[in-house]
Design a protein around this motif. Structure first.
Motif, PDB file in Angstrom:
ATOM      1  N   ALA A 133      -6.071  -2.350   7.726  1.00 42.65           N
ATOM      2  CA  ALA A 133      -5.776  -2.379   6.289  1.00 42.65           C
ATOM      3  C   ALA A 133      -6.036  -3.803   5.803  1.00 42.65           C
ATOM      4  O   ALA A 133      -6.104  -4.742   6.610  1.00 42.65           O
ATOM      5  N   ASP A 134      -6.180  -3.940   4.488  1.00 39.85           N
ATOM      6  CA  ASP A 134      -6.356  -5.256   3.869  1.00 39.85           C
ATOM      7  C   ASP A 134      -5.163  -6.141   4.247  1.00 39.85           C
ATOM      8  O   ASP A 134      -4.033  -5.864   3.842  1.00 39.85           O
ATOM      9  N   GLY A 135      -5.442  -7.196   4.992  1.00 37.36           N
ATOM     10  CA  GLY A 135      -4.375  -8.030   5.548  1.00 37.36           C
ATOM     11  C   GLY A 135      -3.663  -8.896   4.530  1.00 37.36           C
ATOM     12  O   GLY A 135      -2.670  -9.540   4.867  1.00 37.36           O
ATOM     13  N   LEU A 136      -4.172  -8.935   3.288  1.00 33.25           N
ATOM     14  CA  LEU A 136      -3.493  -9.714   2.259  1.00 33.25           C
ATOM     15  C   LEU A 136      -2.800  -8.805   1.248  1.00 33.25           C
ATOM     16  O   LEU A 136      -2.226  -9.275   0.269  1.00 33.25           O
ATOM     17  N   ASN A 137      -2.853  -7.509   1.501  1.00 37.37           N
ATOM     18  CA  ASN A 137      -2.246  -6.519   0.604  1.00 37.37           C
ATOM     19  C   ASN A 137      -0.994  -5.951   1.276  1.00 37.37           C
ATOM     20  O   ASN A 137      -1.067  -5.193   2.233  1.00 37.37           O
ATOM     21  N   GLU A 138       0.145  -6.356   0.729  1.00 34.74           N
ATOM     22  CA  GLU A 138       1.413  -6.002   1.357  1.00 34.74           C
ATOM     23  C   GLU A 138       1.625  -4.490   1.458  1.00 34.74           C
ATOM     24  O   GLU A 138       2.013  -3.966   2.513  1.00 34.74           O
TER      25      GLU A 138
END
Ligand code: TXA
Ligand code: MG
Length: 341
Positions: free
Chosen positions: A35-40
């Protein structure tokens, strides 16, 4: 599931990731649940899909050295040498985390684990999404790590947006995790880059197992049960005690249950020379005794296949703990119980 890695499928996978969905993708070690690692919110979906305890942090995957700078506050001594030598490749390093990283990724820790995978599909996805991808191994918590796309499908079915099928993983055990923020550095998890190879470049490292029993586990994942197939696995002298093997076969002949044996080429050769193998004994060949790297690449696939054949228990032996044998025995010890029979 995206069966191919053609442009259209890759574009769909990247779009789903940009949308905050969870997509499984191949790396050289095992498949990752990305998953997008900067999207909580997206990272939270990883924990719920995987049924992963909230205190067990994720690894961020990057495609270029330049992507690291926004993720970390400093680069510890020795890291540049190791990144130069082993990235892209199966080595994960801990860094003091920057504020860009949501706390959910690091489970509230002050360090972040980062690696650059050596797989063209993984690298191209990360570049397309333009973000670090958070990804644990793409198995349900506690299950064997996935080294093929069907392993991921077996655990998740339709629960995730998709699986990019990049074929079998070449290394087959997870990355080595090294904590260079401690002095001397601590090897938190043996994996695809050997302790010997690391020490040749930066000198001695401590094994996490050598830390005090009462200390909190330095890698939160260390305290959980791992890698286990459905049927019990016994760690027994099947590699070195020919009589033990002989007795197992004799007992199986009298039994209606089926038995799975994960053995070296050498032990299988011995079995065939001495015994007729009854049909309820299922063999899984881990390769030559001298090639722990081959055994490591075959281990997780064998556990799942023997499970799917319906064996009621499995046996596996000890391997020399040199080079990839250290990672191999680490996984074997965690997924088995010592035979006391
Ligand atoms: O090869 C691999 O590393 C694969 C592929 C997909 O890249 N990933 C993987 O992730 O094995 P996972 O989540 O199954 O295992 C990561 C381990 C966990 O035991 C976790 O506790 C530890 O890394 N970890 C992650 N961040 C950490 C941190 N900041 N400090 C200590 N341990 C950390
Ligand atoms: Mg895992």
């Amino acid at each position: 599931m995206w069966q191919s890695t053609n442009n259209e499928d890759m574009a769909q996978a990247a779009a789903a990731l940009k949308d905050g969905e969870v997509v499984a993708f191949p790396t050289e070690t095992v498949y990752g649940l990305g998953a997008d690692g900067l999207n909580e919110t997206a990272c939270r979906k990883i924990y719920s899909a995987k049924e992963r305890p909230a205190d067990n942090p994720l690894i961020l995957h990057i495609a270029e050295r330049a992507m690291l700078d926004a993720l970390v506050r400093t680069v510890p001594d020795g890291a540049e040498i190791l990144m130069k030598a082993f990235w892209p490749g199966p080595l994960t390093l801990l860094f003091p985390k920057s504020d860009a990283i949501p706390a959910v990724v690091t489970a509230g820790l002050d360090t972040v684990a980062v690696r650059m995978p050596a797989h063209p599909v993984a690298l191209s996805l990360i570049r397309d999404v333009h973000r670090p991808l958070a990804a644990p191994s793409a198995n349900k918590s506690g299950r064997p790590s996935p080294t093929a796309a069907w392993h991921v499908a077996e655990d998740f079915g339709d629960e995730i947006a998709g699986i990019v099928d990049g074929g079998d993983c070449a290394v087959g055990v997870e990355s080595t995790i090294l904590d260079l923020t401690r002095k001397p550095p601590v090897l938190l998890r043996p994996g695809g880059i050997s302790r010997e190879a690391i020490e040749a470049l930066i000198g001695p490292v401590l094994l996490a197992g050598a830390l005090s029993e009462n200390a909190p586990p330095p890698a939160p994942g260390m305290k959980y049960r791992h890698y286990a197939p459905k049927s019990p696995v016994w760690l027994a002298p099947v590699e070195e005690d020919e009589n033990f093997l002989h007795r197992l076969i004799a007992q199986a002949e009298q039994s209606s249950k089926s038995l799975g044996l994960l053995l070296s080429d050498d032990a299988i050769g011995f079995l065939h020379a001495q015994n007729d193998i009854p049909p309820n004994v299922r063999l899984w060949n881990l390769g030559p005794r001298t090639r722990p790297d081959v055994a490591a690449a075959r281990l997780f696939d064998g556990l799942r296949r023997l499970d799917d054949m319906g064996v009621s228990e499995m046996f596996i032996g000890r391997w020399p703990e040199e080079e990839l044998g250290l990672a191999l025995m680490n996984r074997i010890t965690k997924l088995s119980r010592p035979w006391k029979g």
